[in-house]
Write a protein that holds these residues in place. Structure first.
Motif, PDB file in Angstrom:
ATOM      1  N   ALA A 283      10.082 -10.459  22.038  1.00 42.18           N
ATOM      2  CA  ALA A 283      10.961 -10.629  23.208  1.00 42.18           C
ATOM      3  C   ALA A 283      12.399 -10.894  22.794  1.00 42.18           C
ATOM      4  CB  ALA A 283      10.435 -11.738  24.120  1.00 42.18           C
ATOM      5  N   THR A 284      12.784 -10.386  21.620  1.00 44.87           N
ATOM      6  CA  THR A 284      14.140 -10.585  21.122  1.00 44.87           C
ATOM      7  C   THR A 284      15.069  -9.440  21.496  1.00 44.87           C
ATOM      8  OG1 THR A 284      13.282  -9.717  19.030  1.00 44.87           O
ATOM      9  CG2 THR A 284      13.596 -12.077  19.163  1.00 44.87           C
ATOM     10  N   GLY A 285      14.564  -8.451  22.242  1.00 48.96           N
ATOM     11  CA  GLY A 285      15.387  -7.307  22.603  1.00 48.96           C
ATOM     12  C   GLY A 285      15.223  -6.167  21.615  1.00 48.96           C
ATOM     13  N   ASN A 286      15.651  -4.979  22.046  1.00 48.50           N
ATOM     14  CA  ASN A 286      15.456  -3.765  21.247  1.00 48.50           C
ATOM     15  C   ASN A 286      16.749  -3.197  20.674  1.00 48.50           C
ATOM     16  OD1 ASN A 286      12.712  -3.901  21.977  1.00 48.50           O
ATOM     17  ND2 ASN A 286      13.088  -2.758  23.861  1.00 48.50           N
ATOM     18  N   SER A 287      17.813  -3.984  20.685  1.00 49.49           N
ATOM     19  CA  SER A 287      19.113  -3.455  20.259  1.00 49.49           C
ATOM     20  C   SER A 287      19.267  -3.398  18.745  1.00 49.49           C
ATOM     21  CB  SER A 287      20.244  -4.310  20.850  1.00 49.49           C
ATOM     22  OG  SER A 287      20.165  -5.650  20.376  1.00 49.49           O
ATOM     23  N   TYR A 288      18.332  -3.991  17.998  1.00 46.49           N
ATOM     24  CA  TYR A 288      18.468  -4.007  16.543  1.00 46.49           C
ATOM     25  C   TYR A 288      18.189  -2.623  15.951  1.00 46.49           C
ATOM     26  CZ  TYR A 288      13.360  -3.870  15.929  1.00 46.49           C
ATOM     27  OH  TYR A 288      12.030  -3.490  15.923  1.00 46.49           O
ATOM     28  N   THR A 289      18.756  -2.342  14.784  1.00 44.38           N
ATOM     29  CA  THR A 289      18.412  -1.146  14.012  1.00 44.38           C
ATOM     30  C   THR A 289      17.356  -1.546  12.984  1.00 44.38           C
ATOM     31  OG1 THR A 289      20.062  -1.519  12.281  1.00 44.38           O
ATOM     32  CG2 THR A 289      20.780  -0.305  14.249  1.00 44.38           C
ATOM     33  N   CYS A 290      16.678  -0.559  12.412  1.00 45.51           N
ATOM     34  CA  CYS A 290      15.658  -0.887  11.419  1.00 45.51           C
ATOM     35  C   CYS A 290      16.274  -1.529  10.179  1.00 45.51           C
ATOM     36  CB  CYS A 290      14.857   0.358  11.061  1.00 45.51           C
ATOM     37  SG  CYS A 290      13.798   0.907  12.420  1.00 45.51           S
ATOM     38  N   ALA A 291      17.526  -1.167   9.869  1.00 46.34           N
ATOM     39  CA  ALA A 291      18.207  -1.805   8.746  1.00 46.34           C
ATOM     40  C   ALA A 291      18.467  -3.276   9.032  1.00 46.34           C
ATOM     41  CB  ALA A 291      19.524  -1.086   8.457  1.00 46.34           C
ATOM     42  N   GLU A 292      18.566  -3.647  10.311  1.00 41.84           N
ATOM     43  CA  GLU A 292      18.798  -5.036  10.690  1.00 41.84           C
ATOM     44  C   GLU A 292      17.511  -5.850  10.810  1.00 41.84           C
ATOM     45  OE1 GLU A 292      22.779  -5.019  13.491  1.00 41.84           O
ATOM     46  OE2 GLU A 292      20.913  -4.226  14.356  1.00 41.84           O
ATOM     47  N   ALA A 293      16.358  -5.188  10.745  1.00 41.97           N
ATOM     48  CA  ALA A 293      15.090  -5.888  10.980  1.00 41.97           C
ATOM     49  C   ALA A 293      14.899  -7.102  10.071  1.00 41.97           C
ATOM     50  CB  ALA A 293      13.919  -4.912  10.838  1.00 41.97           C
ATOM     51  N   PRO A 294      15.204  -7.034   8.756  1.00 42.36           N
ATOM     52  CA  PRO A 294      15.077  -8.246   7.943  1.00 42.36           C
ATOM     53  C   PRO A 294      15.948  -9.390   8.444  1.00 42.36           C
ATOM     54  CG  PRO A 294      15.188  -6.316   6.530  1.00 42.36           C
ATOM     55  CD  PRO A 294      15.531  -5.849   7.921  1.00 42.36           C
ATOM     56  N   SER A 295      17.139  -9.064   8.954  1.00 37.16           N
ATOM     57  CA  SER A 295      18.014 -10.102   9.511  1.00 37.16           C
ATOM     58  C   SER A 295      17.401 -10.711  10.764  1.00 37.16           C
ATOM     59  CB  SER A 295      19.397  -9.523   9.837  1.00 37.16           C
ATOM     60  OG  SER A 295      20.067  -9.102   8.676  1.00 37.16           O
ATOM     61  N   VAL A 296      16.804  -9.869  11.629  1.00 39.17           N
ATOM     62  CA  VAL A 296      16.131 -10.373  12.824  1.00 39.17           C
ATOM     63  C   VAL A 296      15.012 -11.327  12.413  1.00 39.17           C
ATOM     64  CG1 VAL A 296      14.774  -9.756  14.855  1.00 39.17           C
ATOM     65  CG2 VAL A 296      16.676  -8.298  14.156  1.00 39.17           C
ATOM     66  N   LEU A 297      14.255 -10.941  11.393  1.00 44.91           N
ATOM     67  CA  LEU A 297      13.144 -11.774  10.940  1.00 44.91           C
ATOM     68  C   LEU A 297      13.641 -13.095  10.355  1.00 44.91           C
ATOM     69  CD1 LEU A 297      10.107 -11.414  11.022  1.00 44.91           C
ATOM     70  CD2 LEU A 297      10.194 -10.476   8.714  1.00 44.91           C
ATOM     71  N   ARG A 298      14.715 -13.051   9.584  1.00 45.64           N
ATOM     72  CA  ARG A 298      15.285 -14.298   9.049  1.00 45.64           C
ATOM     73  C   ARG A 298      15.762 -15.194  10.184  1.00 45.64           C
ATOM     74  NH1 ARG A 298      17.806 -10.743   5.636  1.00 45.64           N
ATOM     75  NH2 ARG A 298      19.870 -11.181   6.507  1.00 45.64           N
ATOM     76  N   GLY A 299      16.322 -14.564  11.242  1.00 44.90           N
ATOM     77  CA  GLY A 299      16.771 -15.343  12.386  1.00 44.90           C
ATOM     78  C   GLY A 299      15.619 -16.021  13.108  1.00 44.90           C
ATOM     79  N   ILE A 300      14.530 -15.272  13.336  1.00 48.06           N
ATOM     80  CA  ILE A 300      13.353 -15.846  13.996  1.00 48.06           C
ATOM     81  C   ILE A 300      12.768 -16.960  13.140  1.00 48.06           C
ATOM     82  CG2 ILE A 300      10.986 -15.364  14.748  1.00 48.06           C
ATOM     83  CD1 ILE A 300      11.926 -12.514  15.425  1.00 48.06           C
ATOM     84  N   TYR A 301      12.663 -16.741  11.848  1.00 47.87           N
ATOM     85  CA  TYR A 301      12.146 -17.748  10.916  1.00 47.87           C
ATOM     86  C   TYR A 301      12.958 -19.041  11.006  1.00 47.87           C
ATOM     87  CZ  TYR A 301      11.426 -19.776   6.174  1.00 47.87           C
ATOM     88  OH  TYR A 301      11.176 -20.597   5.106  1.00 47.87           O
ATOM     89  N   ARG A 302      14.269 -18.922  10.926  1.00 44.58           N
ATOM     90  CA  ARG A 302      15.129 -20.107  10.994  1.00 44.58           C
ATOM     91  C   ARG A 302      15.011 -20.780  12.356  1.00 44.58           C
ATOM     92  NH1 ARG A 302      19.548 -22.681   8.698  1.00 44.58           N
ATOM     93  NH2 ARG A 302      19.367 -21.462   6.790  1.00 44.58           N
ATOM     94  N   TYR A 303      14.901 -19.999  13.417  1.00 42.29           N
ATOM     95  CA  TYR A 303      14.776 -20.557  14.768  1.00 42.29           C
ATOM     96  C   TYR A 303      13.443 -21.301  14.918  1.00 42.29           C
ATOM     97  CZ  TYR A 303      14.779 -20.732  19.905  1.00 42.29           C
ATOM     98  OH  TYR A 303      14.740 -21.137  21.223  1.00 42.29           O
ATOM     99  N   HIS A 304      12.360 -20.727  14.401  1.00 40.85           N
ATOM    100  CA  HIS A 304      11.062 -21.381  14.482  1.00 40.85           C
ATOM    101  C   HIS A 304      11.050 -22.704  13.708  1.00 40.85           C
ATOM    102  CE1 HIS A 304       8.343 -17.688  15.617  1.00 40.85           C
ATOM    103  NE2 HIS A 304       9.173 -18.034  16.570  1.00 40.85           N
ATOM    104  N   VAL A 305      11.640 -22.716  12.515  1.00 44.03           N
ATOM    105  CA  VAL A 305      11.543 -23.889  11.641  1.00 44.03           C
ATOM    106  C   VAL A 305      12.634 -24.920  11.942  1.00 44.03           C
ATOM    107  CG1 VAL A 305      11.575 -24.681   9.247  1.00 44.03           C
ATOM    108  CG2 VAL A 305      10.444 -22.538   9.822  1.00 44.03           C
ATOM    109  N   VAL A 306      13.889 -24.497  11.893  1.00 46.84           N
ATOM    110  CA  VAL A 306      15.003 -25.439  12.022  1.00 46.84           C
ATOM    111  C   VAL A 306      15.195 -25.882  13.468  1.00 46.84           C
ATOM    112  CG1 VAL A 306      17.488 -25.760  11.683  1.00 46.84           C
ATOM    113  CG2 VAL A 306      16.146 -24.461  10.002  1.00 46.84           C
ATOM    114  N   SER A 307      15.137 -24.931  14.400  1.00 50.26           N
ATOM    115  CA  SER A 307      15.421 -25.250  15.797  1.00 50.26           C
ATOM    116  C   SER A 307      14.199 -25.761  16.550  1.00 50.26           C
ATOM    117  CB  SER A 307      15.981 -24.006  16.511  1.00 50.26           C
ATOM    118  OG  SER A 307      17.180 -23.565  15.900  1.00 50.26           O
ATOM    119  N   SER A 308      13.026 -25.131  16.324  1.00 54.73           N
ATOM    120  CA  SER A 308      11.823 -25.469  17.089  1.00 54.73           C
ATOM    121  C   SER A 308      10.934 -26.494  16.398  1.00 54.73           C
ATOM    122  CB  SER A 308      11.013 -24.198  17.379  1.00 54.73           C
ATOM    123  OG  SER A 308      11.798 -23.252  18.079  1.00 54.73           O
TER     124      SER A 308
END
Length: 444
Positions: A283-308
């Protein structure tokens, strides 16, 4: 993510393969933390937006006015009590780095309590877990505004301690993997795989294991042939018997997508086996490119651990729109790692998240095929039949009371275990295709 569907019910039994605990696939320890790994989180407290809300009455709207911030690419809203629900709407505007253009108001998915660790788990009871919305990928931005409003039909009170989390995933070298073409917007999910290939722990509570000594981890675990997969899994051939396991697909490791291993809890927690796979969308949206996918994953990881406040990223695996497969929660891709993805049913299951939002958008064929290949291999390690049914015990999910025995498809959607819209109507509608393709990859 609210939903309304449940899977049909039936029962079947299958014998699990007895596998050694030292499975080589993905058991290489994560790379030691590096001070050069990038990424940061800005946490901004929200304030009452109306004069009336600054009185002693119930707060019905909070937010932040338009402002400059340090660059970020993913955001979400968190609050103090993980058991409190946000009965309202969250909308944001962001300013793109470079162009300086402000977006319109974007909706953030607020119903995210269906994700996370089970109610009575050690992770849930750590005292660190916070309530949170789903994260939203907005691309590199340096300005933001947010408004959180109570739904008129709901109790007129917002959770306490609302904060806007702005996540900069940082930049790391791209993993050395093929760069497939971006799927066309109108691309439909594949109806069958193009060329399907044919061919334990003691029951009880989840158990903990210390991390291995740090070694140099690869960026990617390569795809294996059928014969290599069976050898890697320690399967002994029996005359007249056919092991139902799909070839291991290529998997980008945590090192490959740039996970900062210093963020997560240092040890690993395992469940008994893997009986089922729950499919999600992030549910993070579909605007990312496949080259950006690792960045999206790092963002979700940091959000799950640091923020949540979770011990690690919640999902066991992730899949991007080009069909690349990523290792999720640490502990070994071939092992039964306990995730935090399907509230009430994390035990004896795994969670696969497709990056994006598939409520109305059709999931790309490559993503559906990746789900089929991944489940054919991982479920096959534990004797799972992608076309079968499995009985799981609820840990308490809101949809099923704690202790309830529930029959699921071996490959199910998140909404089958919780009152949620996840994995989106369009992706949920493709799970039948994924089941058939997964079985074909297993040689059934």
């Amino acid at each position: 993510m609210r939903g309304f569907l449940a899977s049909s019910i039936g029962v079947t039994c299958s014998a699990a393969l007895v596998l050694p605990l030292w499975l080589s696939s993905g058991t290489v320890a994560a790379a030691p933390p590096s001070p050069d790994l990038p990424g940061s989180t800005q946490s901004l407290p929200l304030a009452a937006m109306r004069a009336s809300d600054r009185s002693l009455g119930p707060v019905t709207e909070q937010g932040l006015t338009q402002r400059d911030v340090r660059p970020f690419s993913l955001l979400g809203v968190v609050w103090d009590d993980a058991n409190a629900e946000l009965h309202g709407t969250v909308q944001v505007r962001t300013r793109a780095v470079g162009s300086g253009q402000w977006s319109g108001w974007l909706d953030v998915e607020t119903h995210n309590d269906d994700h996370g660790a089970d109610p009575d788990s050690e992770e849930r009871g750590s005292g660190k877990v916070r309530g949170s919305t789903a994260p939203l990928w907005v691309g590199e931005s340096d300005g933001v505004a947010v408004r959180v409003r109570v739904e008129p039909s709901e109790p007129a009170q917002l959770p306490k301690g609302l904060r806007l989390e702005l996540v900069d995933p940082g930049k790391v070298p791209a993993p050395q993997v093929p760069a497939p073409e971006e799927p066309a917007a109108e691309e439909r999910a594949a109806e069958e795989p193009a060329d399907p290939m044919g061919f334990g722990p003691v029951p009880g509570m989840p158990f903990r294991a210390a991390a291995d000594a740090p070694e140099t981890a690869p960026d990617e675990l390569p795809a294996l042939s059928q014969e290599e997969t069976e050898a890697d899994a320690g399967m002994e051939k029996v005359v007249g018997a056919k092991p139902y396991i799909g070839p291991r697909p290529a998997i980008i490791t945590r090192k490959g997508w740039g996970a900062d291993e210093s963020l997560r809890e240092p040890d690993f927690v395992y469940t008994n086996t893997v009986k089922a796979a729950f499919v999600h969308h992030t549910a993070t949206g579909n605007s990312y490119t496949c080259a950006e996918a690792p960045s999206v994953l790092r963002g979700i990881y940091r959000y799950h651990v640091v923020s949540s406040g979770w011990r690690d990223i919640g999902y066991n695996f992730a899949v991007d729109k080009c069909g690349n497969i990523y290792e999720g929660r640490a502990g070994g891709v071939a092992k039964a790692v306990l995730g935090a993805h399907t509230l009430g049913f994390n035990t004896d299951s795994m969670g696969i998240a497709v990056l994006g939002t598939y409520s109305s958008s059709t999931p790309p064929a490559a993503a559906v095929t990746a789900i089929a290949k991944l489940t054919a291999w991982k479920l096959g390690l534990f004797g799972g039949n992608p076309l079968g049914k499995v009985l799981l015990t609820s840990g308490g999910s809101g949809k099923y009371a704690k202790g309830a025995k529930v029959t699921f498809n071996v490959i199910s959607g998140h909404r089958d275990g919780f009152l949620t819209e996840c994995p989106g109507a369009q992706l949920y509608g493709k799970l039948g295709v994924a089941r058939s393709a997964s079985a074909a990859y297993q040689g059934r």
